[in-house]
Scaffold this active site. Structure first.
Site, short mmCIF file in Angstrom:
data_model
loop_
_atom_site.label_atom_id
_atom_site.label_comp_id
_atom_site.label_asym_id
_atom_site.label_seq_id
_atom_site.Cartn_x
_atom_site.Cartn_y
_atom_site.Cartn_z
CB CYS A 34 -0.90 0.06 1.23
SG CYS A 34 -2.03 -1.34 1.44
CE1 TYR A 58 -0.75 -8.15 5.65
CE2 TYR A 58 1.39 -8.91 4.86
CZ TYR A 58 0.16 -9.19 5.41
OH TYR A 58 -0.19 -10.47 5.73
CG ASN A 118 3.71 -1.94 2.09
OD1 ASN A 118 3.73 -1.71 0.88
ND2 ASN A 118 2.59 -1.97 2.77
NE ARG A 138 4.59 -0.39 -3.66
CZ ARG A 138 4.31 -0.49 -2.38
NH1 ARG A 138 3.60 0.49 -1.79
NH2 ARG A 138 4.68 -1.51 -1.66
#
Length: 328
Positions: free
Chosen positions: A2, A81, A174, A227
Site C-alpha cells: 500500500c 502491511y 510498507n 514506491r
C-alpha cells in the site's frame, strides 16, 4: 502493499490518501460509524465510540473492520502491511488498553481527536497479536496518521512496543521501518523536476536525450522502497491545487504513479496483488473520497451531523461498472 500520502492545498486544506494494494479480495465499502456506536473488542469487551467516523471497511461477524478512515475531529489513519517487522505482545497486559493489531485503527478513529492526543494515549495501549478472522493469519501492520494541523506520524511496533514516529515527508509504504525509508531518500539527491545541463567531457559535449532528464534514476518498480521514493518525489513537486477539487485531482494523479493494475504483480500463491481501491480524505471537512478498481469514478461521503448521530452504521454501495460520458 500500500502507499499513503498527505497533501496540503494552496488554501491550507489538509488531505490524506492511500492505495489499498492486496492479493486477497477485501470487498471494502464506504461505511460511516456514528457516535456512541458499540463494538466488541477482543480483550476490552464492548466499547462505545466517542467520535463518529467514515472509512473503508466490511462487516465481519457482528462488527465492522476498517482499513482506513477519518473521524469527525479530522484525524485520519490507514493501516499498511508491515511484513517481517511487526512485533506484538503475545498476551494482554494488566492495567493497559489491550487491542489486537486489527482493532487498533478502529479504536483510534472512535476515541482519538488529534495526533497530540495520540502521542499521549498511546502510552496506555498495548497491541496484542491475534489471527485476523478474515485472512486467518496474524496480520503484520503499521499505521500512518494525520490530522487537521497537517502533522503526520507513523505508528510502528518496535520490540513489541508501540512507537509514534514523526513523519517529516508525509509518505508511507510498507517494510522496512520509517527510519530506513527516510535514510534511503539520501540515495536520490540528484532527482529533480528540471533537466540537467549539458556537460563537456574532454571536449566532447554530452546532452540530455530530451525532457525529463532530471528524473533519471527515479525508481519505477513496485517494491515498498521504490514506491516510497516515487510517492515522495511526486508529492513534493506536483502542483498542490488552489482548492479542494484541484487538490483532489492532484492527489489521484499522484496515486496513479503507485497504483498497481491487475496482472502485473503476481504473488507466489498465484493471486493478483493489485490496487483494490484508492481513498482520499479532506481532514478539514471530514469528507471521504473512494475510487474502486473497476471504475475511474470517485464517490464521496461527507461526515454530516445526520450520519454522526444515527443509531446504527451506514453502509454505502458503489457502482463497480466502468462509466463513460457520451458527448454525442
Amino acid at each position: 502493499m500500500c502507499t499513503s500520502i498527505t497533501l496540503q492545498s494552496e488554501d491550507k486544506l489538509n488531505f490524506f490518501a492511500r492505495t489499498m494494494d492486496f492479493g486477497f479480495e477485501l470487498n471494502g465499502l464506504p461505511i460511516a460509524i456514528p457516535r456512541h456506536y458499540a463494538s466488541t473488542f477482543h480483550f476490552e469487551g464492548t466499547l462505545k465510540t466517542t467520535y463518529a467516523f467514515v472509512g473503508t471497511g466490511q462487516k465481519i461477524g457482528n462488527d465492522y473492520m476498517f482499513a482506513d478512515g477519518v473521524n469527525e475531529k479530522g484525524l485520519a489513519i490507514a493501516e499498511l502491511y508491515y511484513l517481517n517487522e511487526a512485533s506484538y505482545q503475545t498476551s494482554p497486559v494488566e492495567g493497559k488498553i489491550n487491542l489486537t493489531q486489527d482493532e487498533f485503527l478502529t479504536w483510534v478513529l472512535g476515541h482519538v481527536a488529534s495526533i497530540d492526543e495520540l502521542k499521549e494515549v498511546i502510552k496506555q495501549v498495548e497491541m496484542i497479536g491475534v489471527s485476523n478472522p478474515l485472512l486467518s493469519v496474524m496480520t503484520p501492520l503499521h499505521f500512518i496518521v494525520s490530522d487537521r494541523t497537517g502533522k503526520c506520524v507513523v505508528v510502528e511496533t518496535n520490540n513489541e512496543t508501540l512507537t509514534v514516529k514523526d513523519n517529516p515527508v508525509g509518505v508511507m509504504t510498507n517494510s522496512p521501518t520509517l527510519e530506513w525509508h527516510l535514510t534511503n531518500l539520501n540515495n536520490y539527491l540528484s532527482i529533480q523536476p528540471t533537466n540537467y545541463a549539458s556537460k563537456e567531457l574532454d571536449g566532447y559535449t554530452i546532452k540530455p536525450f530530451g525532457q525529463g532528464s532530471g528524473t533519471y534514476g527515479l525508481p519505477g518498480g513496485l517494491t515498498s522502497p521504490e514506491r516510497f521514493v516515487r510517492a515522495t518525489y511526486m508529492k513534493t513537486y506536483a502542483e498542490k491545487g488552489k482548492n479542494e477539487s484541484q487538490a483532489l485531482n492532484s492527489i489521484f494523479h499522484i496515486l496513479n504513479t503507485v497504483t498497481i493494475p491487475k496482472g502485473v504483480n503476481i504473488k507466489d500463491d498465484g493471486h493478483n496483488d493489485y490496487t483494490q481501491y484508492r481513498a482520499a480524505f479532506n481532514l478539514n471537512s471530514a469528507t471521504y473520497y473512494f475510487n474502486p478498481y473497476y471504475t475511474q469514478e470517485v464517490f464521496s461521503v461527507e461526515l454530516t451531523e445526520d450520519l454522526c448521530s444515527k443509531d446504527d452504521a451506514t453502509v454505502f454501495s458503489v457502482s463497480q461498472d466502468f462509466s463513460v460520458t457520451k458527448l454525442n
